[in-house]
Write an enzyme that holds these catalytic residues in place. Structure first.
Site, PDB file in Angstrom:
ATOM      1  N   LYS A 288      -9.233   7.040 -19.182  1.00 21.36           N
ATOM      2  CA  LYS A 288      -9.569   7.624 -20.476  1.00 21.36           C
ATOM      3  C   LYS A 288      -8.350   7.603 -21.414  1.00 21.36           C
ATOM      4  CE  LYS A 288     -13.333   8.153 -18.116  1.00 21.36           C
ATOM      5  NZ  LYS A 288     -13.692   9.371 -17.416  1.00 21.36           N
TER       6      LYS A 288
ATOM      7  N   ASP B 293      -8.621  19.158 -13.291  1.00 16.52           N
ATOM      8  CA  ASP B 293      -8.848  17.829 -13.847  1.00 16.52           C
ATOM      9  C   ASP B 293      -8.454  17.913 -15.329  1.00 16.52           C
ATOM     10  OD1 ASP B 293      -9.955  15.581 -15.089  1.00 16.52           O
ATOM     11  OD2 ASP B 293     -11.631  15.460 -13.690  1.00 16.52           O
TER      12      ASP B 293
ATOM     13  N   ARG C 143       0.849  -1.198   0.000  1.00 17.20           N
ATOM     14  CA  ARG C 143       0.000   0.000   0.000  1.00 17.20           C
ATOM     15  C   ARG C 143       0.886   1.250   0.000  1.00 17.20           C
ATOM     16  NH1 ARG C 143      -1.755   1.727   4.640  1.00 17.20           N
ATOM     17  NH2 ARG C 143      -2.497  -0.276   5.395  1.00 17.20           N
TER      18      ARG C 143
ATOM     19  N   TYR D 186     -16.680  17.274 -13.928  1.00 12.01           N
ATOM     20  CA  TYR D 186     -17.156  15.901 -14.081  1.00 12.01           C
ATOM     21  C   TYR D 186     -18.275  15.591 -13.074  1.00 12.01           C
ATOM     22  CZ  TYR D 186     -16.972  10.807 -14.070  1.00 12.01           C
ATOM     23  OH  TYR D 186     -17.295   9.484 -14.131  1.00 12.01           O
TER      24      TYR D 186
HETATM   25  C1  LIG Z   1     -14.104   9.664 -16.079  1.00 16.94           C
HETATM   26  C2  LIG Z   1     -13.735  10.951 -15.496  1.00 16.94           C
HETATM   27  C3  LIG Z   1     -13.461  11.088 -14.125  1.00 16.94           C
HETATM   28  C4  LIG Z   1     -13.614   9.951 -13.154  1.00 16.94           C
HETATM   29  O1  LIG Z   1     -12.675   8.948 -13.359  1.00 16.94           O
HETATM   30  P1  LIG Z   1     -12.922   7.405 -13.041  1.00 16.94           P
HETATM   31  O2  LIG Z   1     -11.651   6.784 -13.503  1.00 16.94           O
HETATM   32  O3  LIG Z   1     -14.133   6.972 -13.800  1.00 16.94           O
HETATM   33  O4  LIG Z   1     -13.142   7.289 -11.566  1.00 16.94           O
HETATM   34  C5  LIG Z   1     -13.063  12.323 -13.660  1.00 16.94           C
HETATM   35  N1  LIG Z   1     -12.953  13.388 -14.490  1.00 16.94           N
HETATM   36  C6  LIG Z   1     -13.223  13.296 -15.791  1.00 16.94           C
HETATM   37  C7  LIG Z   1     -13.098  14.515 -16.652  1.00 16.94           C
HETATM   38  C8  LIG Z   1     -13.622  12.091 -16.345  1.00 16.94           C
HETATM   39  O5  LIG Z   1     -13.907  12.011 -17.660  1.00 16.94           O
END
Ligand SMILES: *Cc1c(COP(=O)(O)O)cnc(C)c1O
Length: 377
Positions: free
Chosen positions: A195, A170, A46, A98
């Site tokens: 993504k 983000d 961890r 998001y």
């Molecule tokens: C998908 C997404 C998230 C969340 O990520 P996960 O891997 O699904 O937990 C956060 N911000 C954006 C812009 C996203 O497209």
């Protein structure tokens, strides 16, 4: 080093113990201590795992930060960053962040008395007005989902510096290949590596990069204590994905530009949103802070039934939640990512029932256009 080289050699480009060209998947929970009086580099997984660390070093190098951290999902990454704050702290957050980020701020973190004002971060003056004496951070996303609105990252970093706030972004939609917010003054970058970074729709992962060592140490101690770490197998898959991020994004972006322009000429399409258009609002700001328009295009069909009929007829893109994969993915914000918003709130944000979002994959652009054309009927 240039980004294309950093994608291959940033961080740990070979296994320091064996020389293996691919960092092994250290599938282990613990590490034997040869000398219990002097703990080794690794003790419990961890706290540190060599496969995860290779990914953490890679993303830190790509974003130009001091420290990278890998989490079990983008939401675990964002949630762990929010644990920097305490009850009574106030955050100014982009209203188009998001959906999951919106949800934890409204729900879980609200329970813990974190106060939030959601604002349209396209307008720096609106952000300034929302700042209070208890404000501790600014959290933005650009281009925002699904209408690809642009936030001026330099203006946000300047506001944060002026008021002593942490600046958090983000960067999922752009990835460090197209946009590097730390270079523009940001303190913390979060990613859903699910993504573009992973890029193959085969894992869930999150990443955080801190600008400096002090912030990095605080986040590292949260990661270790809260425990939302990424497993070694998914760390390895993400590392593998990152190596081709540049070539994938270049190709996906070129197709997105072509498809967006073509969509604009289709009589059944009412409006197309793409930062690559010369008349996209905020385009000049976007190209002052990012090197490309990205691979996400949103477009508006006349109404909900037209969008549903289109999504049922289309063959090549997956109709799914998510984006950034090698396969094109179509989503319907009104019933998927933004379904939790009441219809009036969706209308206020111009997210109509006819809106669809296309994440352009690596298929041949002409094949995609033929399929879309056929599905438009
Ligand atoms: C998908 C997404 C998230 C969340 O990520 P996960 O891997 O699904 O937990 C956060 N911000 C954006 C812009 C996203 O497209």
């Amino acid at each position: 080093m240039n980004l294309r080289t950093l994608l291959i050699h940033g961080g740990r480009d070979r296994d320091p113990y064996t020389g293996a060209s691919s960092i092994p998947i250290y599938q282990t929970s613990t590490f034997a201590q040869a000398d219990p009086e002097h703990p080794g580099r690794y003790d419990y997984a961890r706290s540190g795992n060599p496969t995860r660390e290779a990914l953490e070093e890679s993303i830190a190098a790509l974003e130009g930060g001091a420290c990278g951290l890998a989490f079990g999902s983008g939401m675990a990454a964002t949630s762990s960053v929010l644990l920097l704050f305490r009850p009574g702290d106030h955050l100014v957050v982009g209203e188009a962040v998001y959906g999951g980020t919106y949800r934890i701020l409204q729900g879980l973190f609200h329970q813990w008395q974190l106060e939030v004002t959601f604002v349209d971060t396209q307008d720096p003056e609106a952000v300034r007005r929302a700042i209070r004496p208890t404000t501790r951070a600014l959290f933005v996303e650009t281009p925002a989902n699904p209408l690809l609105q642009i936030t001026d990252l330099r203006a946000m970093a300047a506001l944060a510096a002026e008021h002593g706030l942490l600046s958090i972004v983000d960067n999922t939609f752009m990835s460090p290949y197209l946009q590097r917010p730390i270079k523009l003054g940001f303190d913390i970058v979060v990613h859903s590596a699910t993504k573009f970074l992973g890029g193959h729709s085969d894992l869930i992962a999150g990443l955080v990069v801190a600008r400096d060592e002090t912030l990095g140490r605080r986040l590292k101690s949260i990661q270790n204590a809260f425990g939302g770490i990424l497993g070694p197998m998914d760390a390895w898959l993400t590392l593998r994905g990152i190596k081709t991020l540049g070539v994938r994004l270049e190709a996906q972006q070129a197709s997105a530009q072509k498809i967006a322009q073509w969509l604009r000429e289709q009589p059944k399409v009412n409006h197309v949103y793409y930062p690559g258009f010369p008349d996209h609002p905020g385009r000049a700001i976007h190209f002052g802070q990012a090197s490309g328009a990205g691979a996400i295009v949103s477009f508006e069909l006349p109404d909900g039934p037209a969008a549903m009929a289109f999504l049922k007829r289309v063959r090549l893109p997956l109709v799914a939640v998510s984006l950034g994969g090698v396969e094109s993915i179509l989503s319907h914000p009104a019933t998927m990512s933004h379904a939790a918003l009441p219809p009036a709130a969706r209308r206020a944000r111009a997210i109509s029932d006819g809106l669809v979002r296309l994440s352009v994959g690596l298929e041949d652009a002409d094949d995609l256009m033929a399929d879309i054309s056929n599905a438009l009927g």
